[in-house]
Enzyme design. Structure first.
Site, PDB file in Angstrom:
ATOM      1  N   MET A   1       2.450   4.411   5.881  1.00  0.00           N
ATOM      2  CA  MET A   1       2.972   5.447   6.777  1.00  0.00           C
ATOM      3  C   MET A   1       3.167   6.752   6.003  1.00  0.00           C
ATOM      4  O   MET A   1       3.933   7.628   6.440  1.00  0.00           O
ATOM      5  CB  MET A   1       4.288   4.987   7.407  1.00  0.00           C
ATOM      6  CG  MET A   1       4.082   3.729   8.258  1.00  0.00           C
ATOM      7  SD  MET A   1       5.316   3.510   9.538  1.00  0.00           S
ATOM      8  CE  MET A   1       6.764   3.270   8.557  1.00  0.00           C
TER       9      MET A   1
ATOM     10  N   HIS B   1       3.366   2.381  -3.323  1.00  0.00           N
ATOM     11  CA  HIS B   1       2.108   2.429  -2.557  1.00  0.00           C
ATOM     12  C   HIS B   1       0.918   2.485  -3.515  1.00  0.00           C
ATOM     13  O   HIS B   1      -0.091   1.805  -3.325  1.00  0.00           O
ATOM     14  CB  HIS B   1       2.061   3.685  -1.679  1.00  0.00           C
ATOM     15  CG  HIS B   1       3.087   3.738  -0.591  1.00  0.00           C
ATOM     16  ND1 HIS B   1       4.098   4.668  -0.579  1.00  0.00           N
ATOM     17  CD2 HIS B   1       3.247   2.990   0.526  1.00  0.00           C
ATOM     18  CE1 HIS B   1       4.841   4.495   0.512  1.00  0.00           C
ATOM     19  NE2 HIS B   1       4.350   3.486   1.192  1.00  0.00           N
TER      20      HIS B   1
ATOM     21  N   GLN C   1       6.777   1.015  16.024  1.00  0.00           N
ATOM     22  CA  GLN C   1       7.560   0.088  15.198  1.00  0.00           C
ATOM     23  C   GLN C   1       8.955   0.613  14.878  1.00  0.00           C
ATOM     24  O   GLN C   1       9.694  -0.025  14.145  1.00  0.00           O
ATOM     25  CB  GLN C   1       6.797  -0.283  13.923  1.00  0.00           C
ATOM     26  CG  GLN C   1       6.658   0.829  12.897  1.00  0.00           C
ATOM     27  CD  GLN C   1       5.773   0.407  11.747  1.00  0.00           C
ATOM     28  OE1 GLN C   1       4.558   0.373  11.866  1.00  0.00           O
ATOM     29  NE2 GLN C   1       6.374   0.070  10.611  1.00  0.00           N
TER      30      GLN C   1
ATOM     31  N   GLN D   1       7.361  -8.756   6.701  1.00  0.00           N
ATOM     32  CA  GLN D   1       6.160  -8.113   7.259  1.00  0.00           C
ATOM     33  C   GLN D   1       4.901  -8.779   6.707  1.00  0.00           C
ATOM     34  O   GLN D   1       3.970  -9.101   7.451  1.00  0.00           O
ATOM     35  CB  GLN D   1       6.176  -6.626   6.922  1.00  0.00           C
ATOM     36  CG  GLN D   1       4.874  -5.904   7.209  1.00  0.00           C
ATOM     37  CD  GLN D   1       5.012  -4.396   7.035  1.00  0.00           C
ATOM     38  OE1 GLN D   1       5.464  -3.717   7.927  1.00  0.00           O
ATOM     39  NE2 GLN D   1       4.588  -3.863   5.898  1.00  0.00           N
TER      40      GLN D   1
HETATM   41  P1  PAJ Z   1       5.001   1.730   4.420  1.00  0.00           P
HETATM   42  O1  PAJ Z   1       6.474   1.576   4.472  1.00  0.00           O
HETATM   43  O2  PAJ Z   1       4.423   3.073   4.172  1.00  0.00           O
HETATM   44  O3  PAJ Z   1       4.460   0.743   3.342  1.00  0.00           O
HETATM   45  C1  PAJ Z   1       3.076   0.584   3.129  1.00  0.00           C
HETATM   46  C2  PAJ Z   1       2.887  -0.611   2.206  1.00  0.00           C
HETATM   47  O4  PAJ Z   1       3.470  -0.320   0.940  1.00  0.00           O
HETATM   48  C3  PAJ Z   1       3.582  -1.884   2.724  1.00  0.00           C
HETATM   49  O5  PAJ Z   1       2.732  -2.998   2.532  1.00  0.00           O
HETATM   50  C4  PAJ Z   1       4.824  -1.972   1.868  1.00  0.00           C
HETATM   51  O6  PAJ Z   1       5.317  -3.279   1.699  1.00  0.00           O
HETATM   52  C5  PAJ Z   1       4.301  -1.400   0.555  1.00  0.00           C
HETATM   53  N1  PAJ Z   1       5.399  -0.952  -0.305  1.00  0.00           N
HETATM   54  C6  PAJ Z   1       6.382  -0.070   0.012  1.00  0.00           C
HETATM   55  N2  PAJ Z   1       7.242   0.062  -1.021  1.00  0.00           N
HETATM   56  C7  PAJ Z   1       6.792  -0.764  -1.993  1.00  0.00           C
HETATM   57  C8  PAJ Z   1       7.251  -1.089  -3.314  1.00  0.00           C
HETATM   58  N3  PAJ Z   1       8.353  -0.536  -3.829  1.00  0.00           N
HETATM   59  N4  PAJ Z   1       6.539  -1.964  -4.043  1.00  0.00           N
HETATM   60  C9  PAJ Z   1       5.417  -2.547  -3.531  1.00  0.00           C
HETATM   61  N5  PAJ Z   1       4.937  -2.278  -2.293  1.00  0.00           N
HETATM   62  C10 PAJ Z   1       5.611  -1.408  -1.542  1.00  0.00           C
HETATM   63  O7  PAJ Z   1       4.971  -0.968   5.716  1.00  0.00           O
HETATM   64  C11 PAJ Z   1       4.541  -0.020   6.348  1.00  0.00           C
HETATM   65  O8  PAJ Z   1       4.370   1.233   5.810  1.00  0.00           O
HETATM   66  C12 PAJ Z   1       4.122  -0.130   7.805  1.00  0.00           C
HETATM   67  O9  PAJ Z   1       4.909  -1.109   8.437  1.00  0.00           O
HETATM   68  C13 PAJ Z   1       2.613  -0.447   7.992  1.00  0.00           C
HETATM   69  C14 PAJ Z   1       2.242  -1.801   7.386  1.00  0.00           C
HETATM   70  C15 PAJ Z   1       1.753   0.668   7.386  1.00  0.00           C
HETATM   71  C16 PAJ Z   1       2.292  -0.504   9.517  1.00  0.00           C
HETATM   72  O10 PAJ Z   1       2.616   0.682  10.139  1.00  0.00           O
END
Ligand code: PAJ
Length: 279
Positions: free
Chosen positions: A29, A36, A60, A153
């Protein structure tokens, strides 16, 4: 790096790739951080082409205010993506994805959706399922990468892929943390100085809970964590649960054959932070 906002254009590009080209996909997102980027780096290693989507998915969010306040940093995001050699970025609008019907499909995730986050964020996982399914159909990846940061998730997406027999592999990636242990999150930027300073307490408590779980039963650990947070006026515990990794059901009796994980959600003023640890 190619950037597409239209479904047709990204699909055309993907269709034009040489036969046998493997596609790794990282849905996000935006408001990208090193967490990320770690997913993208893993996808780079395991695929020929990496596609990242940036889309703040309205369906969501259970609170309108949260959606409005979600950080949007597209220019920085694009330069970060370039720096890790991302190949294709997909940045659709809500209209492009949902036309005029911004609504979720209804899913059954075998009960996973009713645990933890599901109890506190109404309709959240239907929204996640709807967008991720749609993005999978558009991008047609071989592998898609999700962080264990959002462990529920991740398990829900695994269930969706299995139930809908989608032709891709879901890869879970380690939680990426700040040096002081705070799990990286786009929401961290919204913490006040005071709350940012105390926020590493969350992971510190999780690590100690893991040690306590070695000698105590689950209820005792839950009570201990609740007491720790009672002493912490700046952080409000929403839930702490120890659950089975596969079913996400709250532990009843410790079974040495089962894998357990501790899950936590905490409010730092209005900012909601989640984290988890394998036990
Ligand atoms: P978002 O919060 O942007 O996260 C995108 C991806 O990055 C997710 O799979 C999340 O678990 C991962 N992520 C975030 N912070 C992290 C961290 N500190 N260490 C490892 N991975 C991390 O999750 C979403 O977006 C949304 O729900 C999405 C799947 C895109 C659907 O809209």
């Amino acid at each position: 790096m190619l950037v597409f906002a239209k479904i047709k254009s990204v699909q055309q590009k993907i269709k034009s790739l040489k036969k046998g080209t493997t596609i790794g996909f990282v849905p996000t997102m935006g408001a990208l951080h090193k967490g990320h980027l770690s997913l993208i780096e893993q996808a780079k290693k395991e695929n020929d082409v990496v596609v990242v989507s940036i889309f703040v998915n309205p369906t969501q969010f259970d609170k309108k205010e949260d959606l409005i306040n979600y950080p949007k940093t597209i220019d920085t995001d694009l330069s970060l993506l370039k720096s890790v050699f991302c190949d294709i970025v997909f940045t659709p609008t809500a209209e492009e994805i949902y036309s005029n019907n911004i609504q979720s499909q209804s899913f059954s995730f075998d009960g996973l959706e009713h645990q933890m986050e599901g109890k506190f964020r109404d309709g959240h996982f239907n929204g996640v399922g709807t967008i991720v399914k749609r993005l999978f159909e558009i991008v047609t990846p071989h592998k898609s990468y999700f962080g264990e940061k959002d462990f529920q998730q991740l398990q829900i997406i695994r269930t969706m892929v299995k139930k809908h027999q989608m032709p891709l592999k879901v890869i879970g990636c380690d939680i990426y943390r700040e040096d002081d242990g705070l799990a990286m999150s786009s929401r961290n930027a919204r913490l006040t100085k005071e709350h940012r300073k105390i926020a590493p307490f969350i992971y510190k408590t999780l690590k100690q809970a893991k040690i306590e779980f070695g000698t105590k039963n689950a209820l005792e650990v839950v009570n201990w964590v609740e007491q720790e947070f009672d002493k912490q006026p700046l952080l409000e515990l929403e839930y702490f649960e120890i659950a089975d990794e596969d079913t996400l059901l709250t532990i009843e009796n410790k079974n040495p054959k089962q894998k357990y994980r501790a899950f936590i959600a905490v409010f730092a003023d209005k900012i909601r932070l989640i984290d988890n640890i394998s036990l």
